[in-house]
Design a protein around this motif. Structure first.
Motif, PDB file in Angstrom:
ATOM      1  N   ILE A   1     100.240 -55.898-134.715  1.00 20.91           N
ATOM      2  CA  ILE A   1      99.547 -56.932-133.939  1.00 20.91           C
ATOM      3  C   ILE A   1      99.860 -58.327-134.477  1.00 20.91           C
ATOM      4  O   ILE A   1     100.020 -59.278-133.715  1.00 20.91           O
ATOM      5  CB  ILE A   1      98.025 -56.660-133.898  1.00 20.91           C
ATOM      6  CG1 ILE A   1      97.332 -57.650-132.942  1.00 20.91           C
ATOM      7  CG2 ILE A   1      97.400 -56.702-135.286  1.00 20.91           C
ATOM      8  CD1 ILE A   1      95.895 -57.297-132.652  1.00 20.91           C
TER       9      ILE A   1
ATOM     10  N   ILE B   1      96.652 -51.620-131.759  1.00 16.79           N
ATOM     11  CA  ILE B   1      97.912 -52.266-131.382  1.00 16.79           C
ATOM     12  C   ILE B   1      98.812 -52.331-132.604  1.00 16.79           C
ATOM     13  O   ILE B   1      98.483 -53.010-133.587  1.00 16.79           O
ATOM     14  CB  ILE B   1      97.652 -53.678-130.829  1.00 16.79           C
ATOM     15  CG1 ILE B   1      96.843 -53.592-129.537  1.00 16.79           C
ATOM     16  CG2 ILE B   1      98.975 -54.416-130.595  1.00 16.79           C
ATOM     17  CD1 ILE B   1      96.449 -54.939-128.959  1.00 16.79           C
TER      18      ILE B   1
ATOM     19  N   GLU C   1     103.672 -52.975-122.777  1.00 16.18           N
ATOM     20  CA  GLU C   1     103.438 -51.814-123.646  1.00 16.18           C
ATOM     21  C   GLU C   1     103.180 -50.535-122.858  1.00 16.18           C
ATOM     22  O   GLU C   1     103.607 -49.458-123.255  1.00 16.18           O
ATOM     23  CB  GLU C   1     102.258 -52.124-124.582  1.00 16.18           C
ATOM     24  CG  GLU C   1     102.117 -51.164-125.746  1.00 16.18           C
ATOM     25  CD  GLU C   1     101.189 -49.999-125.451  1.00 16.18           C
ATOM     26  OE1 GLU C   1     101.154 -49.058-126.273  1.00 16.18           O
ATOM     27  OE2 GLU C   1     100.503 -50.015-124.411  1.00 16.18           O
TER      28      GLU C   1
ATOM     29  N   TYR D   1      99.500 -55.841-122.508  1.00 16.37           N
ATOM     30  CA  TYR D   1      98.748 -54.635-122.874  1.00 16.37           C
ATOM     31  C   TYR D   1      97.669 -54.287-121.843  1.00 16.37           C
ATOM     32  O   TYR D   1      96.707 -53.590-122.158  1.00 16.37           O
ATOM     33  CB  TYR D   1      98.093 -54.834-124.251  1.00 16.37           C
ATOM     34  CG  TYR D   1      98.945 -54.329-125.397  1.00 16.37           C
ATOM     35  CD1 TYR D   1      98.637 -53.149-126.070  1.00 16.37           C
ATOM     36  CD2 TYR D   1     100.082 -55.028-125.805  1.00 16.37           C
ATOM     37  CE1 TYR D   1      99.420 -52.681-127.107  1.00 16.37           C
ATOM     38  CE2 TYR D   1     100.869 -54.572-126.843  1.00 16.37           C
ATOM     39  CZ  TYR D   1     100.536 -53.402-127.489  1.00 16.37           C
ATOM     40  OH  TYR D   1     101.319 -52.924-128.529  1.00 16.37           O
TER      41      TYR D   1
ATOM     42  N   LEU E   1      90.024 -54.560-132.638  1.00 12.35           N
ATOM     43  CA  LEU E   1      91.492 -54.528-132.716  1.00 12.35           C
ATOM     44  C   LEU E   1      92.023 -55.087-134.030  1.00 12.35           C
ATOM     45  O   LEU E   1      93.235 -55.179-134.214  1.00 12.35           O
ATOM     46  CB  LEU E   1      92.091 -55.295-131.535  1.00 12.35           C
ATOM     47  CG  LEU E   1      91.933 -54.630-130.167  1.00 12.35           C
ATOM     48  CD1 LEU E   1      92.498 -55.511-129.077  1.00 12.35           C
ATOM     49  CD2 LEU E   1      92.585 -53.252-130.133  1.00 12.35           C
TER      50      LEU E   1
ATOM     51  N   ILE F   1      99.350 -61.351-127.090  1.00 12.56           N
ATOM     52  CA  ILE F   1      98.995 -60.092-126.444  1.00 12.56           C
ATOM     53  C   ILE F   1      98.016 -60.466-125.355  1.00 12.56           C
ATOM     54  O   ILE F   1      97.065 -61.225-125.588  1.00 12.56           O
ATOM     55  CB  ILE F   1      98.348 -59.108-127.439  1.00 12.56           C
ATOM     56  CG1 ILE F   1      99.404 -58.596-128.427  1.00 12.56           C
ATOM     57  CG2 ILE F   1      97.687 -57.938-126.716  1.00 12.56           C
ATOM     58  CD1 ILE F   1      98.825 -57.972-129.658  1.00 12.56           C
TER      59      ILE F   1
ATOM     60  N   HIS G   1     102.953 -60.257-133.120  1.00 11.48           N
ATOM     61  CA  HIS G   1     102.961 -60.741-131.746  1.00 11.48           C
ATOM     62  C   HIS G   1     102.546 -62.213-131.689  1.00 11.48           C
ATOM     63  O   HIS G   1     101.611 -62.625-132.377  1.00 11.48           O
ATOM     64  CB  HIS G   1     101.989 -59.936-130.882  1.00 11.48           C
ATOM     65  CG  HIS G   1     102.415 -58.533-130.611  1.00 11.48           C
ATOM     66  ND1 HIS G   1     102.253 -57.512-131.531  1.00 11.48           N
ATOM     67  CD2 HIS G   1     102.982 -57.967-129.508  1.00 11.48           C
ATOM     68  CE1 HIS G   1     102.713 -56.380-131.008  1.00 11.48           C
ATOM     69  NE2 HIS G   1     103.161 -56.634-129.780  1.00 11.48           N
TER      70      HIS G   1
ATOM     71  N   THR H   1     103.313 -45.383-130.577  1.00 16.14           N
ATOM     72  CA  THR H   1     102.780 -46.083-131.756  1.00 16.14           C
ATOM     73  C   THR H   1     103.405 -45.561-133.045  1.00 16.14           C
ATOM     74  O   THR H   1     103.182 -46.136-134.110  1.00 16.14           O
ATOM     75  CB  THR H   1     101.253 -45.916-131.850  1.00 16.14           C
ATOM     76  OG1 THR H   1     100.934 -44.522-131.868  1.00 16.14           O
ATOM     77  CG2 THR H   1     100.547 -46.576-130.679  1.00 16.14           C
TER      78      THR H   1
ATOM     79  N   GLY I   1     103.388 -59.235-125.650  1.00 18.18           N
ATOM     80  CA  GLY I   1     103.107 -57.881-125.183  1.00 18.18           C
ATOM     81  C   GLY I   1     102.055 -57.879-124.092  1.00 18.18           C
ATOM     82  O   GLY I   1     100.938 -58.354-124.295  1.00 18.18           O
TER      83      GLY I   1
ATOM     84  N   SER J   1      96.497 -50.568-121.386  1.00 17.27           N
ATOM     85  CA  SER J   1      96.199 -49.766-122.580  1.00 17.27           C
ATOM     86  C   SER J   1      95.290 -50.515-123.545  1.00 17.27           C
ATOM     87  O   SER J   1      94.975 -50.017-124.621  1.00 17.27           O
ATOM     88  CB  SER J   1      97.499 -49.376-123.302  1.00 17.27           C
ATOM     89  OG  SER J   1      98.202 -50.536-123.712  1.00 17.27           O
ATOM     90  N   PHE J   2      94.866 -51.710-123.153  1.00 21.63           N
ATOM     91  CA  PHE J   2      94.050 -52.556-124.031  1.00 21.63           C
ATOM     92  C   PHE J   2      92.784 -51.830-124.454  1.00 21.63           C
ATOM     93  O   PHE J   2      92.050 -51.292-123.628  1.00 21.63           O
ATOM     94  CB  PHE J   2      93.698 -53.847-123.289  1.00 21.63           C
ATOM     95  CG  PHE J   2      93.165 -54.949-124.164  1.00 21.63           C
ATOM     96  CD1 PHE J   2      93.943 -55.487-125.164  1.00 21.63           C
ATOM     97  CD2 PHE J   2      91.894 -55.457-123.963  1.00 21.63           C
ATOM     98  CE1 PHE J   2      93.474 -56.522-125.965  1.00 21.63           C
ATOM     99  CE2 PHE J   2      91.407 -56.493-124.749  1.00 21.63           C
ATOM    100  CZ  PHE J   2      92.199 -57.022-125.762  1.00 21.63           C
TER     101      PHE J   2
END
Length: 406
Positions: A219, A216, A171, A207, A65, A225, A222, A182, A205, A210-211
């Motif tokens: 990112i 992301i 999200e 997630y 990520l 997350i 944030h 996105t 967020g 959808s992680f």
């Protein structure tokens, strides 16, 4: 009737399907981990063996990520729902340390409500108190019936507080099938332009569903997350936190100033200080998650996973739109707000939805019924569902349309 794994395709919304090769490897480790003669679930969580799993799992998430060095990767329990509470307690403690002179009525928590899970999170914040909940926007207000969650609201409807303690959004809404885009140019993207970077407002967020399915966006902006593992990553029981370092605060010091005490297993600073091992973690879930991420790396990592998921959702929505054009399906979500992971729709016509689910089940497509609160049909295309399996479902749907469309 007894079925073999190869005879079904599991579209469960969570716990999710997992790669068969991963489960086979995990089964070996459950019996005898790395030749120790001891099963993974029997090892001490203080052992070097398990400490290596914690560090490797964090490193894999950081790599896939592209987690910035300003953030820590932590592991805890309690699922995403546990973080509904932990977010409020930790971030109000942070706010209390920064602004001790404010009253509870002057501490505002901003919630973006786009589906059932963000709604539940906002209700937990109200229940816990310690501040005032401001609903930034509620997607139901822009739906046709003013009752359902069918799209990300237009940016103009977002009414953020001037300086909230934090901003919260989900999200991807697993139940409703609503997801933020996105594409920053899309009206369904998160309105980052409305939050001044220089104010350093913590943005949270959820997630969970959808992680690790795609990168992301933003990112680094944030504060937190988080994600329950049981959608794309591994078995239920594990929760992943990606926390900005300034949010790891001394909650005991905040409590002396009037903040609510934070239960020690929910205290992000305590979790970090103990390398996510303050108490016994969900060891087997973490081991399986490590194997899942190693498997993802072998497939090409996040770029390959993203491309695969994009192709899967494209061919599924294509056939669902065909059914909608013929009056057989009604998709629950507007096109620009559709989820990559959870595709939700209704089958129209007397008895047609029951027929669809019955025939799908007989064909080996499992767990396609929608959430009990909204009904309909829900397909969950998590990472372990292959393009080939998606194509088999698409062919079934296309044949159902041919047989049942007026």
């Amino acid at each position: 009737m007894s079925l073999e794994r190869t005879q079904v395709i599991n579209f469960n919304s969570g716990p999710c399907a997992l790669p068969t090769s991963v489960l086979e490897e995990a089964a070996k480790g459950l019996i005898n981990y790395k030749g120790t003669g001891i099963g993974l679930a029997e090892l001490s969580h203080r052992s070097g063996y398990f400490g290596a799993i914690v560090n490797d799992l964090a490193a894999l998430i950081r790599t896939q990520l592209d987690v910035p060095p300003t953030h820590e990767v932590l592991f805890t329990q309690g699922g995403a729902t546990g973080q509904f509470s932990a977010v409020v307690l930790n971030l109000l403690a942070r706010h209390r340390l920064l602004y001790p002179e404010l009253t509870d009525e002057e501490r505002v928590m901003d919630y973006v409500v786009t589906g059932n899970w963000s709604k539940k999170a906002s209700e937990e914040a109200t229940r816990l108190g310690g501040g005032v909940v401001n609903i930034v926007t509620d997607a139901r207000t822009v739906s046709e019936d003013h009752k359902t969650f069918a799209s990300i609201p237009p940016h103009g409807s977002f009414q953020f507080s001037k300086k909230p303690a934090f901003v919260y959004y989900c999200e991807n809404e697993t139940i409703d099938g609503v997801q933020f885009s996105t594409d920053p140019k899309s009206s369904a993207s998160f309105p980052w332009e409305a939050i001044k970077e220089e104010d350093f407002v913590p943005v949270v967020g959820d997630y969970s569903s959808s992680f690790l399915s795609r990168p992301i966006p933003d990112i680094a902006r944030h504060a937190l997350i988080y994600a329950g593992a049981q959608k794309n990553l591994g078995p239920a029981g594990l929760t992943v936190l990606i926390v900005r370092k300034d949010c790891l605060v001394d909650t005991d010091a905040a409590a002396k100033l009037g903040a609510q005490p934070v239960p020690i297993t929910m205290d992000w600073k305590v979790i970090h200080a103990n390398n996510s091992l303050y108490n016994t973690p969900p060891m087997f879930a973490m081991y399986v998650s490590q194997l899942v991420l190693e498997h993802a790396q072998s497939l090409g990592g996040m770029p390959a996973i993203t491309l695969m998921n994009e192709r899967k959702k494209d061919i599924l929505y294509e056939v669902l739109d065909e059914g909608a054009a013929k009056g057989l399906f009604r998709l629950r979500v507007h096109k620009d707000s559709r989820s990559w992971m959870n595709q939700t729709f209704h089958v129209l016509g007397e008895g047609k939805e029951e027929l669809f689910l019955e025939q799908a089940d007989k064909a080996g497509f499992k767990a396609l019924a929608g959430h009990r609160s909204v009904g309909g049909v829900r397909v969950s295309l998590y990472n372990a569902i292959s393009e080939e399996q998606t194509a088999v479902l698409v062919n079934f749907i296309r044949e159902f349309i041919k047989q049942n469309a007026a």
